[in-house]
Structures are given as C-alpha cells and as structure tokens.
Design a protein around this motif. Structure first.
Motif, short mmCIF file in Angstrom:
data_model
loop_
_atom_site.label_atom_id
_atom_site.label_comp_id
_atom_site.label_asym_id
_atom_site.label_seq_id
_atom_site.Cartn_x
_atom_site.Cartn_y
_atom_site.Cartn_z
N ILE A 151 0.83 -1.31 0.11
CA ILE A 151 0.00 -0.07 -0.11
C ILE A 151 0.98 1.26 0.05
CG2 ILE A 151 -1.73 1.42 1.47
CD1 ILE A 151 -2.86 -1.32 2.08
N ALA A 152 2.00 1.10 0.63
CA ALA A 152 2.70 2.51 0.87
C ALA A 152 3.33 2.66 -0.66
CB ALA A 152 3.80 2.23 2.05
N ASP A 153 3.90 1.63 -1.23
CA ASP A 153 4.62 1.53 -2.56
C ASP A 153 3.49 2.42 -3.44
OD1 ASP A 153 7.03 0.82 -1.41
OD2 ASP A 153 6.83 -1.25 -2.19
N ALA A 154 2.38 1.99 -3.54
CA ALA A 154 1.40 2.19 -4.32
C ALA A 154 1.03 3.75 -4.17
CB ALA A 154 -0.06 1.42 -4.23
N LEU A 155 1.03 4.39 -3.00
CA LEU A 155 0.83 5.68 -2.77
C LEU A 155 2.07 6.41 -2.66
CD1 LEU A 155 -1.78 5.38 0.16
CD2 LEU A 155 -2.17 6.07 -2.00
N ASP A 156 3.38 5.75 -2.82
CA ASP A 156 4.65 6.42 -2.96
C ASP A 156 5.04 7.55 -1.87
OD1 ASP A 156 7.10 7.06 -4.43
OD2 ASP A 156 6.04 8.82 -5.39
N LEU A 157 4.75 6.52 -0.62
CA LEU A 157 5.24 7.16 0.66
C LEU A 157 5.68 5.93 1.44
CD1 LEU A 157 1.61 8.79 1.57
CD2 LEU A 157 3.89 10.19 1.03
N PRO A 158 6.67 6.37 2.45
CA PRO A 158 7.31 5.45 3.44
C PRO A 158 5.97 4.79 4.20
CG PRO A 158 8.06 7.66 3.67
CD PRO A 158 6.89 7.74 2.83
N ALA A 159 6.22 3.66 4.40
CA ALA A 159 5.12 2.62 5.31
C ALA A 159 5.04 3.10 6.70
CB ALA A 159 5.70 1.25 5.10
N GLY A 160 6.15 3.83 7.13
CA GLY A 160 5.87 4.36 8.47
C GLY A 160 5.21 5.59 8.68
N ASP A 161 4.79 6.07 7.47
CA ASP A 161 3.98 7.48 7.49
C ASP A 161 2.41 6.89 7.36
OD1 ASP A 161 5.97 8.99 7.28
OD2 ASP A 161 5.78 9.64 5.41
N LEU A 162 2.18 5.60 7.17
CA LEU A 162 0.70 5.01 6.95
C LEU A 162 0.44 3.99 7.79
CD1 LEU A 162 1.01 5.02 3.00
CD2 LEU A 162 -0.31 6.88 4.45
N PHE A 163 1.53 3.15 8.56
CA PHE A 163 1.42 2.07 9.30
C PHE A 163 2.31 2.26 10.60
CE2 PHE A 163 -0.21 0.62 5.33
CZ PHE A 163 -1.27 -0.05 5.40
N VAL A 164 1.97 1.52 11.71
CA VAL A 164 2.81 1.51 12.78
C VAL A 164 3.20 0.13 13.11
CG1 VAL A 164 2.84 1.86 15.34
CG2 VAL A 164 1.70 3.46 13.73
N LEU A 165 4.47 -0.38 13.14
CA LEU A 165 4.63 -1.61 13.34
C LEU A 165 4.67 -1.82 14.79
CD1 LEU A 165 7.80 -2.21 10.58
CD2 LEU A 165 5.29 -3.01 10.69
N GLU A 166 4.20 -3.00 15.09
CA GLU A 166 4.15 -3.37 16.53
C GLU A 166 4.48 -4.95 16.70
OE1 GLU A 166 0.15 -2.62 17.77
OE2 GLU A 166 0.19 -0.54 17.90
N PRO A 167 5.14 -5.07 17.68
CA PRO A 167 5.47 -6.73 17.99
C PRO A 167 3.98 -7.50 18.04
CG PRO A 167 6.41 -5.30 19.75
CD PRO A 167 5.25 -4.37 19.07
N LEU A 168 4.21 -8.67 17.54
CA LEU A 168 3.09 -9.39 17.32
C LEU A 168 2.85 -10.43 18.63
CD1 LEU A 168 0.91 -10.81 15.28
CD2 LEU A 168 2.70 -12.48 14.71
N ARG A 169 1.68 -10.06 19.02
CA ARG A 169 1.36 -11.00 20.47
C ARG A 169 0.75 -12.23 20.19
NH1 ARG A 169 0.50 -5.52 21.96
NH2 ARG A 169 1.90 -4.56 23.09
N VAL A 170 1.39 -13.37 20.33
CA VAL A 170 0.60 -14.53 20.26
C VAL A 170 0.43 -15.26 21.43
CG1 VAL A 170 0.88 -16.83 19.17
CG2 VAL A 170 1.81 -14.88 17.97
#
Length: 89
Positions: A63-82
């Motif tokens: 999605i970030a590539d399609a919008l030509d923006l850094p992924a960090g501007d559109l998404f927040v990476l969080e640790p996966l909790r299992v």
C-alpha cells in the motif's frame, strides 16, 4: 532483519486517516489503490473500513509503495502478540 523475521514478529496497524488523505491527494479510489498495490479490493476495503486492525508488513509495504510514501507514514509496526495455549494430555 530479514523480511521473514519481520513478518513473524511484527504486525502493521494502519493509520486510516493518513491513507485516506494520501488517496485523496493522488485522486485514487479503492479500486485504483487495489490495482496499484496488487492487492484485492477486499483487502484494501478492510484497511480503509477498519474491518481488520492489523496486517502483515508485506501488505503495508504494498500500500505504501502504491501511494509512493514510506510505510512508516501510513502504518505503525508493533510486536506480534501470540497467545500460547497448552494442551492437557
């Protein structure tokens, strides 16, 4: 960190308002974003409607590539909790 390591340990939470703003700026519809990101319309709809609250990093990057923006501007990476469950024998 390789992609495989990231995918197993992190989840991406979308900033829906930032994604919508980027789409408006680029005059993209959901269908346009789906086509540009090579994702299904359903997945893009889930991101924008909040149906799902987390995605794998690959989806976030598409999605970030399609919008030509850094992924960090559109998404927040969080640790996966299992949750770990133990079976009783």
């Amino acid at each position: 960190m390789t992609y495989d390591e990231t995918r197993r340990t992190l989840t991406a939470r979308p900033n829906v308002s930032a994604i919508r703003m980027a789409m408006r700026f680029r005059r993209m519809t959901k269908a346009d974003l789906a086509r540009a990101s090579k994702l299904s319309k359903g997945t893009v709809g889930n991101v924008l409607n909040g149906t799902r609250r987390s995605f794998n990093p690959e989806t976030a990057n598409a999605i970030a590539d399609a919008l030509d923006l850094p992924a960090g501007d559109l998404f927040v990476l969080e640790p996966l909790r299992v949750a770990v469950t133990r079976s009783v024998a």
